[in-house]
Design a protein around this motif. Sequence first.
Motif, mmCIF file in Angstrom:
data_model
loop_
_atom_site.group_PDB
_atom_site.id
_atom_site.type_symbol
_atom_site.label_atom_id
_atom_site.label_comp_id
_atom_site.label_asym_id
_atom_site.label_seq_id
_atom_site.Cartn_x
_atom_site.Cartn_y
_atom_site.Cartn_z
ATOM 1 N N GLY A 19 0.879 -1.159 0.085
ATOM 2 C CA GLY A 19 -0.068 -0.169 0.099
ATOM 3 C C GLY A 19 0.804 1.289 -0.053
ATOM 4 N N THR A 20 2.034 1.142 0.556
ATOM 5 C CA THR A 20 2.922 2.332 0.459
ATOM 6 C C THR A 20 3.594 2.595 -1.076
ATOM 7 O OG1 THR A 20 5.093 1.189 1.052
ATOM 8 C CG2 THR A 20 3.552 1.951 2.766
ATOM 9 N N GLY A 21 3.756 1.539 -1.728
ATOM 10 C CA GLY A 21 4.386 1.727 -3.119
ATOM 11 C C GLY A 21 5.788 1.806 -2.750
ATOM 12 N N ASP A 22 6.363 1.817 -1.777
ATOM 13 C CA ASP A 22 7.830 1.961 -1.308
ATOM 14 C C ASP A 22 8.406 0.555 -1.777
ATOM 15 O OD1 ASP A 22 10.236 1.906 -0.309
ATOM 16 O OD2 ASP A 22 9.943 3.395 1.065
ATOM 17 N N LEU A 23 9.097 0.437 -2.897
ATOM 18 C CA LEU A 23 9.657 -0.672 -3.322
ATOM 19 C C LEU A 23 10.722 -1.295 -2.361
ATOM 20 C CD1 LEU A 23 9.501 -0.294 -7.310
ATOM 21 C CD2 LEU A 23 7.997 -1.605 -5.726
ATOM 22 N N ASP A 24 11.369 -0.653 -1.934
ATOM 23 C CA ASP A 24 12.599 -1.189 -0.984
ATOM 24 C C ASP A 24 11.915 -1.424 0.343
ATOM 25 O OD1 ASP A 24 14.739 -0.272 -2.736
ATOM 26 O OD2 ASP A 24 14.716 1.768 -1.880
ATOM 27 N N LEU A 25 10.905 -0.875 0.551
ATOM 28 C CA LEU A 25 10.418 -1.263 2.074
ATOM 29 C C LEU A 25 9.851 -2.674 1.699
ATOM 30 C CD1 LEU A 25 9.319 -0.656 4.849
ATOM 31 C CD2 LEU A 25 7.478 0.452 3.922
ATOM 32 N N ILE A 26 9.052 -2.949 0.503
ATOM 33 C CA ILE A 26 8.344 -4.119 0.200
ATOM 34 C C ILE A 26 9.213 -5.283 0.110
ATOM 35 C CG2 ILE A 26 7.109 -5.185 -1.619
ATOM 36 C CD1 ILE A 26 5.943 -2.200 -2.251
ATOM 37 N N SER A 27 10.482 -5.002 -0.485
ATOM 38 C CA SER A 27 11.480 -6.029 -0.882
ATOM 39 C C SER A 27 12.137 -6.482 0.309
ATOM 40 C CB SER A 27 12.598 -5.404 -1.827
ATOM 41 O OG SER A 27 13.477 -4.534 -1.215
ATOM 42 N N GLU A 28 11.979 -5.810 1.624
ATOM 43 C CA GLU A 28 12.449 -6.215 2.835
ATOM 44 C C GLU A 28 11.739 -7.480 3.321
ATOM 45 O OE1 GLU A 28 12.682 -2.788 5.490
ATOM 46 O OE2 GLU A 28 14.222 -1.755 4.256
ATOM 47 N N ASN A 29 10.700 -7.510 2.743
ATOM 48 C CA ASN A 29 9.795 -8.839 3.144
ATOM 49 C C ASN A 29 10.137 -9.927 2.638
ATOM 50 O OD1 ASN A 29 8.171 -8.774 5.517
ATOM 51 N ND2 ASN A 29 6.561 -7.534 4.303
ATOM 52 N N TYR A 30 11.297 -10.030 1.857
ATOM 53 C CA TYR A 30 11.490 -11.137 0.940
ATOM 54 C C TYR A 30 12.966 -11.560 1.281
ATOM 55 C CZ TYR A 30 7.670 -10.457 -2.384
ATOM 56 O OH TYR A 30 6.608 -10.394 -2.875
ATOM 57 N N THR A 31 13.425 -12.553 1.111
ATOM 58 C CA THR A 31 14.744 -13.152 1.495
ATOM 59 C C THR A 31 15.756 -12.478 0.417
ATOM 60 O OG1 THR A 31 14.536 -15.207 0.125
ATOM 61 C CG2 THR A 31 14.144 -15.458 2.571
ATOM 62 N N GLU A 32 17.100 -12.692 0.722
ATOM 63 C CA GLU A 32 18.007 -11.929 0.014
ATOM 64 C C GLU A 32 18.167 -12.794 -1.405
ATOM 65 O OE1 GLU A 32 21.502 -10.193 1.255
ATOM 66 O OE2 GLU A 32 20.680 -9.857 3.242
ATOM 67 N N ASP A 33 17.951 -13.965 -1.252
ATOM 68 C CA ASP A 33 18.027 -15.016 -2.240
ATOM 69 C C ASP A 33 16.793 -15.206 -3.270
ATOM 70 O OD1 ASP A 33 17.177 -16.628 -0.350
ATOM 71 O OD2 ASP A 33 18.413 -18.077 -0.882
ATOM 72 N N ALA A 34 15.775 -14.568 -2.853
ATOM 73 C CA ALA A 34 14.257 -14.753 -3.245
ATOM 74 C C ALA A 34 14.336 -14.701 -4.841
ATOM 75 C CB ALA A 34 13.486 -13.569 -2.891
ATOM 76 N N VAL A 35 13.385 -15.725 -5.354
ATOM 77 C CA VAL A 35 13.291 -15.728 -6.541
ATOM 78 C C VAL A 35 11.703 -15.277 -6.940
ATOM 79 C CG1 VAL A 35 14.719 -17.394 -7.225
ATOM 80 C CG2 VAL A 35 12.304 -18.098 -6.756
ATOM 81 N N PHE A 36 11.320 -14.663 -8.057
ATOM 82 C CA PHE A 36 10.147 -13.936 -8.571
ATOM 83 C C PHE A 36 9.834 -14.435 -9.865
ATOM 84 C CE2 PHE A 36 7.419 -10.401 -9.614
ATOM 85 C CZ PHE A 36 6.413 -10.175 -8.468
ATOM 86 N N LEU A 37 8.896 -15.405 -9.904
ATOM 87 C CA LEU A 37 8.723 -15.804 -11.131
ATOM 88 C C LEU A 37 7.691 -15.512 -12.018
ATOM 89 C CD1 LEU A 37 9.581 -18.204 -9.197
ATOM 90 C CD2 LEU A 37 9.973 -19.613 -11.118
ATOM 91 N N THR A 38 7.544 -14.991 -13.167
ATOM 92 C CA THR A 38 6.417 -14.564 -13.916
ATOM 93 C C THR A 38 6.504 -15.211 -15.218
ATOM 94 O OG1 THR A 38 7.772 -12.778 -15.083
ATOM 95 C CG2 THR A 38 7.089 -12.290 -12.958
ATOM 96 N N PRO A 39 5.232 -15.064 -16.061
ATOM 97 C CA PRO A 39 5.264 -15.629 -17.404
ATOM 98 C C PRO A 39 6.559 -15.212 -18.162
ATOM 99 C CG PRO A 39 3.215 -15.114 -16.721
ATOM 100 C CD PRO A 39 4.007 -14.724 -15.767
ATOM 101 N N GLU A 40 6.929 -14.000 -18.023
ATOM 102 C CA GLU A 40 8.093 -13.287 -18.762
ATOM 103 C C GLU A 40 9.500 -13.940 -18.348
ATOM 104 O OE1 GLU A 40 5.739 -11.300 -17.230
ATOM 105 O OE2 GLU A 40 4.605 -11.578 -19.016
ATOM 106 N N GLY A 41 9.643 -14.449 -17.132
ATOM 107 C CA GLY A 41 10.899 -15.005 -16.684
ATOM 108 C C GLY A 41 11.104 -14.959 -15.273
ATOM 109 N N VAL A 42 12.510 -15.056 -14.777
ATOM 110 C CA VAL A 42 12.639 -15.439 -13.673
ATOM 111 C C VAL A 42 13.430 -14.286 -12.845
ATOM 112 C CG1 VAL A 42 13.897 -16.877 -11.728
ATOM 113 C CG2 VAL A 42 12.686 -17.770 -13.675
ATOM 114 N N LEU A 43 12.979 -13.512 -11.804
ATOM 115 C CA LEU A 43 13.706 -12.173 -11.399
ATOM 116 C C LEU A 43 14.293 -12.780 -10.090
ATOM 117 C CD1 LEU A 43 10.938 -9.595 -12.206
ATOM 118 C CD2 LEU A 43 12.981 -10.174 -13.458
ATOM 119 N N SER A 44 15.540 -12.388 -9.948
ATOM 120 C CA SER A 44 16.302 -12.774 -8.628
ATOM 121 C C SER A 44 16.603 -11.696 -7.641
ATOM 122 C CB SER A 44 17.510 -13.601 -9.094
ATOM 123 O OG SER A 44 17.291 -14.709 -10.007
ATOM 124 N N GLY A 45 16.664 -12.319 -6.378
ATOM 125 C CA GLY A 45 17.106 -11.395 -5.293
ATOM 126 C C GLY A 45 16.231 -10.262 -5.126
#
Length: 124
Positions: A19-45
């Motif tokens: 809800g804040t739109g703050d991408l740095d704040l949002i990403s802190e809820n993820y592990t440093e080695d997180a994977v984010f998978l989409t139909p377009e591909g895999v995004l890492s960290g």
Amino acid sequence: MSTPRTPQEVFADHGERLGTGDLDLISENYTEDAVFLTPEGVLSGRAGVREGIGRLLADLPDAAWQLTPRFAADVLFLQWTAVGADHEVTDGVDTFVFRDGRISAQTVRYTLSPRTTERAALAQ
């Protein structure tokens, strides 16, 4: 040493941070080695998470969201819809995997469509 947050606690916090739109704040809820998978591909960290979440928020700025979460141990299956000013999603599906009080993996799939008149009336 404190007990790691439950998946439910992490997801509730994730929603508040989104809800804040703050991408740095949002990403802190993820592990440093997180994977984010989409139909377009895999995004890492956390950088990949910021990129993937950034796209989603750019596609649906100031949207009204409806979420249907289903938790099973350290996994969340999330069905969602969203209605924004110009676009909507009626088929959003994410899967989250939690590890040590953070999100370690997330899949995201949705179809972005122009907002229909009928849904526009419902969103107001």
